[in-house]
Design a protein around this motif. Sequence first.
Motif, PDB file in Angstrom:
ATOM      1  N   ARG A 197       0.837  -1.203   0.000  1.00 57.63           N
ATOM      2  CA  ARG A 197       0.000   0.000   0.000  1.00 57.63           C
ATOM      3  C   ARG A 197       0.876   1.260   0.000  1.00 57.63           C
ATOM      4  O   ARG A 197       0.623   2.189  -0.753  1.00 57.63           O
ATOM      5  CB  ARG A 197      -0.896  -0.039   1.239  1.00 57.63           C
ATOM      6  CG  ARG A 197      -1.836   1.106   1.380  1.00 57.63           C
ATOM      7  CD  ARG A 197      -2.660   0.963   2.638  1.00 57.63           C
ATOM      8  NE  ARG A 197      -3.630  -0.101   2.469  1.00 57.63           N
ATOM      9  CZ  ARG A 197      -4.272  -0.697   3.462  1.00 57.63           C
ATOM     10  NH1 ARG A 197      -4.048  -0.334   4.707  1.00 57.63           N
ATOM     11  NH2 ARG A 197      -5.145  -1.650   3.220  1.00 57.63           N
TER      12      ARG A 197
ATOM     13  N   ASN B 112      -2.367   2.925   6.605  1.00 58.64           N
ATOM     14  CA  ASN B 112      -3.389   3.899   6.204  1.00 58.64           C
ATOM     15  C   ASN B 112      -3.022   5.310   6.636  1.00 58.64           C
ATOM     16  O   ASN B 112      -3.237   6.273   5.894  1.00 58.64           O
ATOM     17  CB  ASN B 112      -4.765   3.520   6.770  1.00 58.64           C
ATOM     18  CG  ASN B 112      -5.419   2.400   5.993  1.00 58.64           C
ATOM     19  OD1 ASN B 112      -5.174   2.228   4.806  1.00 58.64           O
ATOM     20  ND2 ASN B 112      -6.250   1.634   6.663  1.00 58.64           N
TER      21      ASN B 112
ATOM     22  N   ALA C 285     -11.372   0.655   2.984  1.00 55.18           N
ATOM     23  CA  ALA C 285      -9.983   0.307   3.328  1.00 55.18           C
ATOM     24  C   ALA C 285      -9.942  -0.419   4.669  1.00 55.18           C
ATOM     25  O   ALA C 285      -9.271  -1.442   4.821  1.00 55.18           O
ATOM     26  CB  ALA C 285      -9.117   1.556   3.363  1.00 55.18           C
TER      27      ALA C 285
END
Length: 190
Positions: A19, A70, A101
């Motif tokens: 990510r 994140n 997410a």
Amino acid sequence: MANNEVILLDFWPSMFGMRLRVALAEKEIKYEYKEEELLNTKSPLLLQMNPVHKKIPVLIHNGKSICESNIAVEYIDEVRKDKAPFLPCDPYERAQARFWADYIDKKHLDVIMYYLRKKYKNKNFPSKRYTTIDYFFKVYIDKAYVNYYDDDAGNELATQDASAKTDEVADMETTLINTIKGFSPRAGQP
């Protein structure tokens, strides 16, 4: 951020690290990649930069660490505002993106990790036997997701509770497929 020191502490198969690698590439940020050997010991740099969880990935920007993928992605987005934003401008749409997410992280991680781990082992170590930890992990996944994969886990589900778990996994799989294809149902709908 492009002219500053950026380091990513990561482990190549990590979905969370992936990510961050995608986010850094999208924002065209050059960084130094430092592979962490998590199977044996953790580096002093990792322990220093993430003293709470001691996990990867860790984004280090000018000596300051940003932990949790994140949060690090949002940090990258905020620091490089000159590139297209990752999240929508509309607050509701942004909340929906964050929901999905989080949903993927919490609901699908174990299924995805089991699949990737199994695929990697079958490809690279066809004769590898399970270690004690691998075996406990395998038993847990087999019991939780029996009949989920093509191969037989060896046991039938006998309880109503276990049967409900199979239905939940099937629903999660459908949701994941629809999310990947771009069909995202509203949050909170069954």
